[in-house]
Design a protein around this motif. Structure first.
Motif, PDB file in Angstrom:
ATOM      1  N   THR A  61     -65.717  44.871 123.322  1.00 27.69           N
ATOM      2  CA  THR A  61     -66.192  45.219 121.978  1.00 27.69           C
ATOM      3  C   THR A  61     -65.829  44.115 120.994  1.00 27.69           C
ATOM      4  O   THR A  61     -64.728  43.551 121.036  1.00 27.69           O
ATOM      5  CB  THR A  61     -65.570  46.559 121.524  1.00 27.69           C
ATOM      6  N   LEU A  62     -66.771  43.814 120.102  1.00 32.83           N
ATOM      7  CA  LEU A  62     -66.575  42.815 119.047  1.00 32.83           C
ATOM      8  C   LEU A  62     -66.678  43.497 117.695  1.00 32.83           C
ATOM      9  O   LEU A  62     -67.318  44.534 117.559  1.00 32.83           O
ATOM     10  CB  LEU A  62     -67.654  41.728 119.118  1.00 32.83           C
ATOM     11  N   THR A  63     -66.082  42.886 116.685  1.00 27.82           N
ATOM     12  CA  THR A  63     -66.311  43.349 115.319  1.00 27.82           C
ATOM     13  C   THR A  63     -66.121  42.186 114.366  1.00 27.82           C
ATOM     14  O   THR A  63     -65.567  41.142 114.740  1.00 27.82           O
ATOM     15  CB  THR A  63     -65.386  44.532 114.962  1.00 27.82           C
ATOM     16  N   ASN A  64     -66.601  42.356 113.139  1.00 30.25           N
ATOM     17  CA  ASN A  64     -66.454  41.316 112.125  1.00 30.25           C
ATOM     18  C   ASN A  64     -64.982  41.214 111.725  1.00 30.25           C
ATOM     19  O   ASN A  64     -64.345  42.207 111.387  1.00 30.25           O
ATOM     20  CB  ASN A  64     -67.301  41.670 110.900  1.00 30.25           C
ATOM     21  N   THR A  65     -64.451  39.994 111.733  1.00 29.60           N
ATOM     22  CA  THR A  65     -63.021  39.801 111.473  1.00 29.60           C
ATOM     23  C   THR A  65     -62.738  39.292 110.066  1.00 29.60           C
ATOM     24  O   THR A  65     -61.587  38.974 109.745  1.00 29.60           O
ATOM     25  CB  THR A  65     -62.415  38.811 112.481  1.00 29.60           C
ATOM     26  N   TRP A  66     -63.772  39.196 109.242  1.00 29.34           N
ATOM     27  CA  TRP A  66     -63.608  38.704 107.867  1.00 29.34           C
ATOM     28  C   TRP A  66     -62.820  37.394 107.859  1.00 29.34           C
ATOM     29  O   TRP A  66     -63.123  36.494 108.631  1.00 29.34           O
ATOM     30  CB  TRP A  66     -63.000  39.790 106.976  1.00 29.34           C
ATOM     31  N   ASP A 192     -64.486  34.699 123.541  1.00 25.92           N
ATOM     32  CA  ASP A 192     -65.607  35.519 123.084  1.00 25.92           C
ATOM     33  C   ASP A 192     -65.530  35.713 121.562  1.00 25.92           C
ATOM     34  O   ASP A 192     -65.402  36.823 121.066  1.00 25.92           O
ATOM     35  CB  ASP A 192     -65.550  36.858 123.824  1.00 25.92           C
ATOM     36  N   PHE A 193     -65.614  34.604 120.841  1.00 28.77           N
ATOM     37  CA  PHE A 193     -65.590  34.631 119.370  1.00 28.77           C
ATOM     38  C   PHE A 193     -66.773  33.823 118.877  1.00 28.77           C
ATOM     39  O   PHE A 193     -67.057  32.746 119.402  1.00 28.77           O
ATOM     40  CB  PHE A 193     -64.281  34.045 118.832  1.00 28.77           C
ATOM     41  N   HIS A 194     -67.457  34.340 117.845  1.00 33.71           N
ATOM     42  CA  HIS A 194     -68.729  33.763 117.417  1.00 33.71           C
ATOM     43  C   HIS A 194     -68.785  33.661 115.894  1.00 33.71           C
ATOM     44  O   HIS A 194     -68.494  34.639 115.205  1.00 33.71           O
ATOM     45  CB  HIS A 194     -69.890  34.633 117.896  1.00 33.71           C
ATOM     46  N   ILE A 195     -69.159  32.509 115.394  1.00 36.01           N
ATOM     47  CA  ILE A 195     -69.422  32.327 113.962  1.00 36.01           C
ATOM     48  C   ILE A 195     -70.928  32.147 113.838  1.00 36.01           C
ATOM     49  O   ILE A 195     -71.467  31.058 114.025  1.00 36.01           O
ATOM     50  CB  ILE A 195     -68.651  31.126 113.391  1.00 36.01           C
ATOM     51  N   GLY A 196     -71.614  33.239 113.564  1.00 38.76           N
ATOM     52  CA  GLY A 196     -73.058  33.324 113.728  1.00 38.76           C
ATOM     53  C   GLY A 196     -73.292  34.008 115.069  1.00 38.76           C
ATOM     54  O   GLY A 196     -73.203  33.380 116.129  1.00 38.76           O
ATOM     55  N   LEU A 197     -73.538  35.315 115.047  1.00 39.37           N
ATOM     56  CA  LEU A 197     -73.576  36.095 116.288  1.00 39.37           C
ATOM     57  C   LEU A 197     -74.989  36.149 116.862  1.00 39.37           C
ATOM     58  O   LEU A 197     -75.903  36.656 116.216  1.00 39.37           O
ATOM     59  CB  LEU A 197     -73.076  37.520 116.020  1.00 39.37           C
ATOM     60  N   PRO A 198     -75.199  35.637 118.074  1.00 37.82           N
ATOM     61  CA  PRO A 198     -76.514  35.757 118.706  1.00 37.82           C
ATOM     62  C   PRO A 198     -76.889  37.220 118.952  1.00 37.82           C
ATOM     63  O   PRO A 198     -76.023  38.072 119.196  1.00 37.82           O
ATOM     64  CB  PRO A 198     -76.336  35.012 120.037  1.00 37.82           C
ATOM     65  N   ALA A 199     -78.184  37.501 118.908  1.00 35.81           N
ATOM     66  CA  ALA A 199     -78.682  38.881 118.988  1.00 35.81           C
ATOM     67  C   ALA A 199     -78.277  39.576 120.281  1.00 35.81           C
ATOM     68  O   ALA A 199     -78.104  40.810 120.298  1.00 35.81           O
ATOM     69  CB  ALA A 199     -80.203  38.886 118.838  1.00 35.81           C
ATOM     70  N   GLU A 200     -78.098  38.812 121.354  1.00 37.13           N
ATOM     71  CA  GLU A 200     -77.794  39.456 122.632  1.00 37.13           C
ATOM     72  C   GLU A 200     -76.430  40.135 122.655  1.00 37.13           C
ATOM     73  O   GLU A 200     -76.118  40.897 123.572  1.00 37.13           O
ATOM     74  CB  GLU A 200     -77.878  38.451 123.781  1.00 37.13           C
ATOM     75  N   GLY A 252     -66.907  35.663 111.290  1.00 37.75           N
ATOM     76  CA  GLY A 252     -66.627  35.533 112.714  1.00 37.75           C
ATOM     77  C   GLY A 252     -66.555  36.888 113.383  1.00 37.75           C
ATOM     78  O   GLY A 252     -65.977  37.830 112.839  1.00 37.75           O
ATOM     79  N   HIS A 253     -67.170  36.998 114.548  1.00 41.30           N
ATOM     80  CA  HIS A 253     -67.132  38.234 115.332  1.00 41.30           C
ATOM     81  C   HIS A 253     -66.323  37.993 116.602  1.00 41.30           C
ATOM     82  O   HIS A 253     -66.580  37.037 117.341  1.00 41.30           O
ATOM     83  CB  HIS A 253     -68.543  38.690 115.703  1.00 41.30           C
ATOM     84  N   GLY A 254     -65.357  38.861 116.836  1.00 39.63           N
ATOM     85  CA  GLY A 254     -64.540  38.718 118.022  1.00 39.63           C
ATOM     86  C   GLY A 254     -63.687  39.958 118.229  1.00 39.63           C
ATOM     87  O   GLY A 254     -63.936  41.015 117.657  1.00 39.63           O
ATOM     88  N   ASN A 255     -62.681  39.806 119.059  1.00 42.87           N
ATOM     89  CA  ASN A 255     -61.693  40.857 119.280  1.00 42.87           C
ATOM     90  C   ASN A 255     -60.329  40.189 119.377  1.00 42.87           C
ATOM     91  O   ASN A 255     -60.226  38.960 119.286  1.00 42.87           O
ATOM     92  CB  ASN A 255     -62.025  41.678 120.528  1.00 42.87           C
ATOM     93  N   ALA A 256     -59.290  40.979 119.526  1.00 41.43           N
ATOM     94  CA  ALA A 256     -57.949  40.399 119.510  1.00 41.43           C
ATOM     95  C   ALA A 256     -57.756  39.388 120.634  1.00 41.43           C
ATOM     96  O   ALA A 256     -57.114  38.352 120.450  1.00 41.43           O
ATOM     97  CB  ALA A 256     -56.905  41.511 119.602  1.00 41.43           C
ATOM     98  N   ARG A 257     -58.314  39.675 121.800  1.00 47.21           N
ATOM     99  CA  ARG A 257     -58.163  38.749 122.928  1.00 47.21           C
ATOM    100  C   ARG A 257     -58.717  37.374 122.587  1.00 47.21           C
ATOM    101  O   ARG A 257     -58.071  36.345 122.817  1.00 47.21           O
ATOM    102  CB  ARG A 257     -58.878  39.300 124.162  1.00 47.21           C
TER     103      ARG A 257
END
Length: 372
Positions: A61-66, A192-200, A252-257
């Motif tokens: 699971t990912l979420t916006n990390t501000w 698994d961290f993204h700045i600009g999240l692809p639709a997939e 940025g979208h990611g998770n703690a890992r």
């Protein structure tokens, strides 16, 4: 009691206990990770991605990390500096000639990274949609005058930070900040961290659960130094336009890992899990103090390094840096302990600019584990 998934060594069992307590009390869904010597000693998650608590938070699971995103943007600059492609002491205009306008010819790259450049917001009224137009948003910053003598004062550049540092990175590399980060940092590390999240990846996103909107004071439409321009409602993070854009200060979208894995590079002298991104000296640059005093935007005592907040005596080890995101996410990098700690969640609390007790309890548990 909420069920916790993932792995955790016996030594860091307190981290599991802290996450369990947070999910039982305040959180809806969250993840926590602790890396020591570049390896995970805690990789945990639990709860749900929705406020109704019907869909479980999964491993990926990912979420916006501000603003935890800012640590990724800073790392991009540090990598370029370590390669000799970016000089933090150089005028920004060396890389971005238009930036010299309106008395900014002597603004240094380190002023951007250390929140001392005097550009904490846009002078022109902005909308959220204006942030998505990178050329226009950066052109406005290049044209405006600083709000104070650059380098003389510190003031948190909440959103402009990413556009400013990102444009310098783009001018040097020919790649946007998000692309550079993906290709040079996240990719090699398998993070698994993204700045600009692809639709997939949309199906893996836990929408942020916004705190109650504050009622604006009509006599303070633009607070001190223009904070709040543009006004960004928390629910903006749940829109497709926000996910697709590159807002290198905040989306940025990611998770703690993924957060802890990336920042473990800084904690471990530049090399982790067989990947070298920085020299030891390049990592140390993050700790170079740029400002110590009361931040004129946040209104609290701050010690700014090159892209990170620095330990002001609150943490056990002196060579420690950190930053967090609106609503609660946080990452800490301890170069003395070779440890990175990250906490990422979907329920935002509004307990001040520097985080809340959820993240601090996780940090305390990590240090408890570290001390044995």
């Amino acid at each position: 009691m909420v069920e916790i998934s993932g792995t955790c060594t016996d030594q860091f069992a307190a981290v599991r206990t802290a996450l369990t307590a947070s999910l039982d009390d305040q959180d809806v869904g969250a993840s926590v990770a602790v890396y020591v010597d570049g390896e995970p000693v805690a990789d945990l998650w639990g709860g749900h991605i929705d406020e109704a608590r019907t869909v479980p938070w999964e491993r990926d699971t990912l979420t916006n990390t501000w603003s935890t995103t800012k640590t990724m943007t800073a790392l991009c600059a540090l990598v370029l500096a370590d390669r000799g492609e970016l000089d933090p002491d150089a005028p920004v205009a060396r890389y971005w000639p238009e930036f010299a306008a309106n008395g900014k010819d002597d603004v240094r790259v380190r002023h951007l990274l250390g929140h001392t450049a005097g550009l904490p917001t846009w002078d022109e009224p902005m909308t959220v949609e204006d942030l998505y137009d990178r050329p226009a948003a950066t052109a406005l910053l290049a044209a405006q005058a600083p709000a104070w003598k650059p380098g003389a004062e510190g003031g948190y550049h909440a959103v402009t930070y990413g556009h400013l540092v990102g444009e310098v990175v783009r001018r040097i590399t020919g790649r946007s900040l998000g692309v550079f980060f993906a290709e040079e940092i996240a990719g090699p590390l398998g993070a698994d961290f993204h700045i600009g999240l692809p639709a997939e990846h949309d199906h893996r996103v836990a929408p942020v659960i916004a705190p109650p909107e504050r009622v604006p004071d009509p006599d303070a439409a633009l607070p001190r130094d223009g904070v709040g321009n543009p006004h960004i409602p928390a629910a903006t993070a749940n829109t497709e336009a926000w996910r697709r854009a590159e807002i290198p200060a905040a989306n940025g979208h990611g998770n703690a890992r993924s957060v802890a894995a990336v920042q473990s590079v800084l904690a471990c002298g530049g090399t982790v899990r067989g990947v070298r991104l920085l020299s030891e000296a390049g990592c140390e640059r993050a700790l170079e103090e740029q400002f110590l005093g009361t931040d004129r935007v946040l209104g609290v005592p701050m010690r700014w390094g090159l892209g990170y907040g620095l330990n002001g005596g609150q943490l056990p080890n002196p060579r420690t840096c950190f930053w967090g995101g609106w609503g609660g996410s946080m990452v800490l990098v301890d170069l003395d302990a070779r440890m990175s700690v990250a906490y990422v969640m979907n329920r935002m609390l509004d307990q001040g600019a520097l985080g809340d007790d959820r993240a601090f309890m996780i940090l305390a548990a990590a240090y408890e584990g570290l001390s044995g």
